[in-house]
Design a protein around this motif. Structure first.
Motif, PDB file in Angstrom:
ATOM      1  N   ASN A  86     -31.842 120.323  51.704  1.00 21.64           N
ATOM      2  CA  ASN A  86     -32.118 120.919  50.592  1.00 21.64           C
ATOM      3  C   ASN A  86     -32.628 119.965  49.625  1.00 21.64           C
ATOM      4  O   ASN A  86     -33.616 120.162  48.622  1.00 21.64           O
ATOM      5  CB  ASN A  86     -30.985 121.698  49.866  1.00 21.64           C
ATOM      6  CG  ASN A  86     -30.749 123.140  50.438  1.00 21.64           C
ATOM      7  OD1 ASN A  86     -31.552 124.174  50.307  1.00 21.64           O
ATOM      8  ND2 ASN A  86     -30.131 123.371  51.480  1.00 21.64           N
ATOM      9  N   TYR A 109     -39.425 126.513  43.437  1.00 21.64           N
ATOM     10  CA  TYR A 109     -38.771 126.336  44.835  1.00 21.64           C
ATOM     11  C   TYR A 109     -38.017 125.165  44.786  1.00 21.64           C
ATOM     12  O   TYR A 109     -36.623 124.872  45.334  1.00 21.64           O
ATOM     13  CB  TYR A 109     -39.476 126.388  45.820  1.00 21.64           C
ATOM     14  CG  TYR A 109     -40.132 127.793  46.470  1.00 21.64           C
ATOM     15  CD1 TYR A 109     -39.371 128.670  46.342  1.00 21.64           C
ATOM     16  CD2 TYR A 109     -41.247 128.019  46.635  1.00 21.64           C
ATOM     17  CE1 TYR A 109     -39.455 130.101  46.771  1.00 21.64           C
ATOM     18  CE2 TYR A 109     -41.865 129.213  47.106  1.00 21.64           C
ATOM     19  CZ  TYR A 109     -40.924 130.416  47.161  1.00 21.64           C
ATOM     20  OH  TYR A 109     -41.388 131.518  47.364  1.00 21.64           O
ATOM     21  N   GLN A 147     -38.996 126.388  54.206  1.00 19.03           N
ATOM     22  CA  GLN A 147     -38.040 127.638  54.006  1.00 19.03           C
ATOM     23  C   GLN A 147     -37.414 128.039  55.396  1.00 19.03           C
ATOM     24  O   GLN A 147     -36.204 128.550  55.373  1.00 19.03           O
ATOM     25  CB  GLN A 147     -38.805 128.640  53.186  1.00 19.03           C
ATOM     26  CG  GLN A 147     -39.075 128.325  51.871  1.00 19.03           C
ATOM     27  CD  GLN A 147     -38.036 127.816  51.154  1.00 19.03           C
ATOM     28  OE1 GLN A 147     -36.697 128.405  51.397  1.00 19.03           O
ATOM     29  NE2 GLN A 147     -37.917 127.129  50.004  1.00 19.03           N
ATOM     30  N   GLN A 164     -32.969 133.293  51.395  1.00 18.02           N
ATOM     31  CA  GLN A 164     -33.808 132.813  52.331  1.00 18.02           C
ATOM     32  C   GLN A 164     -34.769 133.818  52.760  1.00 18.02           C
ATOM     33  O   GLN A 164     -35.880 133.457  52.911  1.00 18.02           O
ATOM     34  CB  GLN A 164     -32.983 131.765  53.076  1.00 18.02           C
ATOM     35  CG  GLN A 164     -32.378 130.366  52.517  1.00 18.02           C
ATOM     36  CD  GLN A 164     -31.559 129.852  53.408  1.00 18.02           C
ATOM     37  OE1 GLN A 164     -31.137 130.516  54.474  1.00 18.02           O
ATOM     38  NE2 GLN A 164     -31.153 128.393  53.185  1.00 18.02           N
ATOM     39  N   ARG A 192     -37.369 134.570  50.236  1.00 18.66           N
ATOM     40  CA  ARG A 192     -38.251 133.791  49.917  1.00 18.66           C
ATOM     41  C   ARG A 192     -39.128 133.509  51.049  1.00 18.66           C
ATOM     42  O   ARG A 192     -40.415 133.068  51.004  1.00 18.66           O
ATOM     43  CB  ARG A 192     -37.566 132.016  49.730  1.00 18.66           C
ATOM     44  CG  ARG A 192     -36.837 132.265  48.538  1.00 18.66           C
ATOM     45  CD  ARG A 192     -36.489 130.515  48.333  1.00 18.66           C
ATOM     46  NE  ARG A 192     -35.444 129.956  48.843  1.00 18.66           N
ATOM     47  CZ  ARG A 192     -34.270 130.025  48.593  1.00 18.66           C
ATOM     48  NH1 ARG A 192     -33.666 130.636  47.584  1.00 18.66           N
ATOM     49  NH2 ARG A 192     -33.093 129.567  49.316  1.00 18.66           N
TER      50      ARG A 192
END
Length: 223
Positions: free
Chosen positions: A62, A93, A148, A185, A188
């Motif tokens: 991350n 993001y 992602q 997630q 996204r």
């Protein structure tokens, strides 16, 4: 006979690895070595030791993704490109990936572990994935979508490992991953997939430059 059975159980319990046992040893007249005193008085429980490396790798993944999105944001926000919508999207993001990394680090320490920033992410990227600069708008969205998806796949992998029917499963970690990452997630990934396909369809119009401008304006106002 019953008395001796109960006595043997009590002796077995008191000899187990408990903080109370360590405190008794530390307070005795002949304490053990300093490194062994009260070694069980920590926040470690369950199977956190079996998943610490996975969580460390995920946190570092991350962090790495956060810097990549920050670079993308800077690239589209410079005086040459002037794509304020894309700049805003990738900065959003970047901030979120950073927050997720901090969240994971806090959870590791909450469960009695330590963070290792040298632990590499488990997923691998190709050489092309390392090239952030000189991306056009559509390619940048595709790269963001792939990033992602990689993070989502890794979260699902950790989640599945914690639920295996063996002595290494840990329901608390599974619950943490599910609550903090899986649903967010999925949102996204869905958003970026939609952005990528919408922009691709717009570029098929007569004047792609106008389409990109209008799409950038949409991003700027909707985020």
């Amino acid at each position: 006979m019953l008395f001796f059975g109960i006595l043997s159980i009590l002796l077995a319990v008191t000899s187990a690895n408990f903080c109370y046992t360590d405190v008794e040893k530390a307070c005795s007249q002949i304490p053990e070595q300093d490194g062994e005193i009260m070694q069980n008085c920590n926040a470690v429980y369950g199977s956190i030791n079996n998943f610490t490396v996975d969580l460390q790798s995920y946190a570092n993944g991350n962090i790495e993704s956060s810097f990549e999105f920050l670079l993308l944001s800077s690239y589209f926000g410079n005086y040459e490109n002037q794509r304020e919508g894309f700049k805003k999207l990738y900065r959003k993001y970047s901030d979120k990936m950073w927050e997720d990394a901090v969240n994971i680090i806090k959870y590791i320490t909450k469960r009695g572990g330590r963070m290792n920033f040298n632990q590499l992410p488990h997923y691998k990227k190709s050489a092309k994935d390392d090239l952030v600069i000189d991306l056009n708008e559509l390619k940048s969205l595709a790269k963001a979508l792939d990033t992602q998806k990689q993070l989502a796949h890794e979260a699902m992998r950790i989640h599945s490992q914690t639920q295996l029917h063996n002595d290494k499963h840990d329901a608390a970690i599974a619950h943490y991953i599910e609550e903090e990452f899986l649903e967010a997630q999925a949102d996204r990934v869905r958003d970026l997939a939609g952005y990528t396909n919408d922009l691709k369809n717009l570029l098929n119009e007569r004047d792609p430059s106008v389409s990109i401008f209008l799409f950038d304006e949409y991003l700027k106002k909707s985020l």
